[in-house]
Design a protein around this motif. Structure first.
Motif, short mmCIF file in Angstrom:
data_model
loop_
_atom_site.label_atom_id
_atom_site.label_comp_id
_atom_site.label_asym_id
_atom_site.label_seq_id
_atom_site.Cartn_x
_atom_site.Cartn_y
_atom_site.Cartn_z
N LEU A 142 0.84 -1.18 0.00
CA LEU A 142 0.00 0.00 0.00
C LEU A 142 0.88 1.24 0.00
O LEU A 142 1.72 1.40 0.89
N CYS A 143 0.72 2.07 -1.01
CA CYS A 143 1.43 3.35 -1.07
C CYS A 143 0.47 4.43 -0.60
O CYS A 143 -0.54 4.70 -1.27
N LEU A 144 0.77 5.03 0.53
CA LEU A 144 -0.11 5.99 1.17
C LEU A 144 0.43 7.40 1.02
O LEU A 144 1.50 7.62 0.45
N TYR B 285 4.63 3.61 3.29
CA TYR B 285 4.43 2.33 2.62
C TYR B 285 4.12 1.25 3.65
O TYR B 285 4.71 1.23 4.73
N VAL C 245 -3.78 -4.64 4.30
CA VAL C 245 -4.87 -3.77 4.75
C VAL C 245 -4.99 -3.81 6.27
O VAL C 245 -5.18 -2.77 6.92
N ALA D 284 -2.40 -1.61 7.84
CA ALA D 284 -2.75 -0.20 7.71
C ALA D 284 -3.82 0.20 8.71
O ALA D 284 -3.71 1.23 9.38
N THR E 58 -6.78 4.55 3.90
CA THR E 58 -6.56 3.87 2.62
C THR E 58 -7.33 4.49 1.47
O THR E 58 -7.23 4.02 0.34
N ALA F 274 -4.94 5.69 -1.21
CA ALA F 274 -3.82 4.75 -1.35
C ALA F 274 -3.79 4.12 -2.73
O ALA F 274 -4.81 4.05 -3.44
N LEU G 297 -2.72 0.44 -4.32
CA LEU G 297 -2.42 -0.95 -3.96
C LEU G 297 -1.67 -1.61 -5.10
O LEU G 297 -2.19 -1.70 -6.22
N ALA H 262 -10.29 -4.50 -2.24
CA ALA H 262 -9.83 -3.11 -2.31
C ALA H 262 -11.00 -2.15 -2.18
O ALA H 262 -10.91 -1.12 -1.51
N HIS I 32 -12.27 -1.06 1.18
CA HIS I 32 -11.44 -0.11 1.91
C HIS I 32 -11.23 1.19 1.14
O HIS I 32 -10.33 1.96 1.44
N ILE J 127 -10.02 1.92 -1.70
CA ILE J 127 -8.75 2.09 -2.40
C ILE J 127 -9.04 2.42 -3.87
O ILE J 127 -9.66 1.62 -4.57
#
Length: 264
Positions: free
Chosen positions: A163-165, A170, A186, A189, A196, A199, A201, A215, A218, A220
């Motif tokens: 996950l790149c937030l 990360y 998830v 996080a 998220t 974020a 994914l 995904a 959440h 995403i």
């Protein structure tokens, strides 16, 4: 909880085609275990996975299924000393947990997964995030994703999810099952109260419908995979408002849905 190893050295014989010879070596392999999940004192499911991040795995799975609606509903999490059981006390959604016992869907996973969340609220939502990302940033993320998968390089036996937030944060997880890897990342996080909804994914495995729905649960907005996607995965991403990118490797990628988030 005592640390539990998930790597083992196993002797094997290697055959070489070109020289028609044999050799012996020790191969490093993944050890998977059956992990039991107990919710409010009742065992609800067991999963085959790497015995690491078991609490995050359990939390991610229950949140993805809508059994637990928000992380604040959890009052206690405990992993047994042997690492093979996770105990969670939480307020739960009775309708969604009944779906787990009712009609299960065997997913198209590498390790066959089970889900009960294909009906209900998840099919009614649409992620309207105005998030944007440049194509150059995507290439950079893919490069970092490929270089960070040390456990795969060592064993060739795991999927990775990252996950790149916001603020360059990360979160990373690995497991023998691609579904497990997403649930774990998830769960990590959410246990750290990370948002998220902005974020990205990144995953190593193929994107079938249930992966997209995880995904979507959440919020995403963007999913990127090195592998393929299925027709139903694309249809689900289109319905949920998710930007879906597949075959992100070898200097090309395919954008299947909601391309407006990608800035050229």
């Amino acid at each position: 909880m005592k640390a539990k190893t998930f790597l083992a050295e196993i002797p094997c014989i290697v055959a070489y085609k070109d020289s028609n010879t044999f050799d012996t070596k020790k191969d490093i392999i993944i050890t998977e275990e059956r992990i039991a999940l107990y919710l409010n004192g009742t065992k609800i499911i067991s999963t085959m996975s790497i015995p690491i991040d078991q609490d995050a795995h359990a939390v991610g799975f229950l949140l993805s299924e809508g059994v637990i609606e928000k992380i604040e509903d959890i009052t206690n999490i405990h992993v047994s000393d042997d690492g093979l059981s996770v105990f969670i006390d939480s307020k739960i959604n009775e309708d969604n947990i009944s779906n787990l016992y009712h009609e299960k869907t065997l997913t198209s996973g590498c390790c066959v997964g089970v889900t009960g969340n294909f009906e209900g609220k998840i099919t009614e939502k649409f992620i309207s995030s105005q998030m944007k990302i440049s194509i150059n940033k995507i290439w950079k993320l893919i490069e970092e994703f490929d270089s960070s998968n040390e456990l795969f390089k060592l064993t060739g036996c795991v999927h990775q999810a990252v996950l790149c937030l916001e603020n360059n944060k990360y979160v990373k997880s690995e497991d023998v099952g691609r579904h497990n890897a997403i649930d774990k990342v998830v769960g990590k996080a959410k246990l750290n109260n990370l948002d998220t909804s902005s974020a990205i994914l990144l995953v190593s495995g193929r994107l079938s419908m249930e992966m997209i729905m995880k995904a979507g649960m959440h919020d995403i907005p963007i999913i990127i995979s090195r592998a393929a996607t299925t027709q139903l995965g694309i249809k689900t991403a289109q319905m949920l408002g998710i930007t879906l990118i597949g075959f992100a490797r070898d200097d090309k990628l395919n954008i299947y849905t909601h391309p407006a988030r990608i800035v050229l």
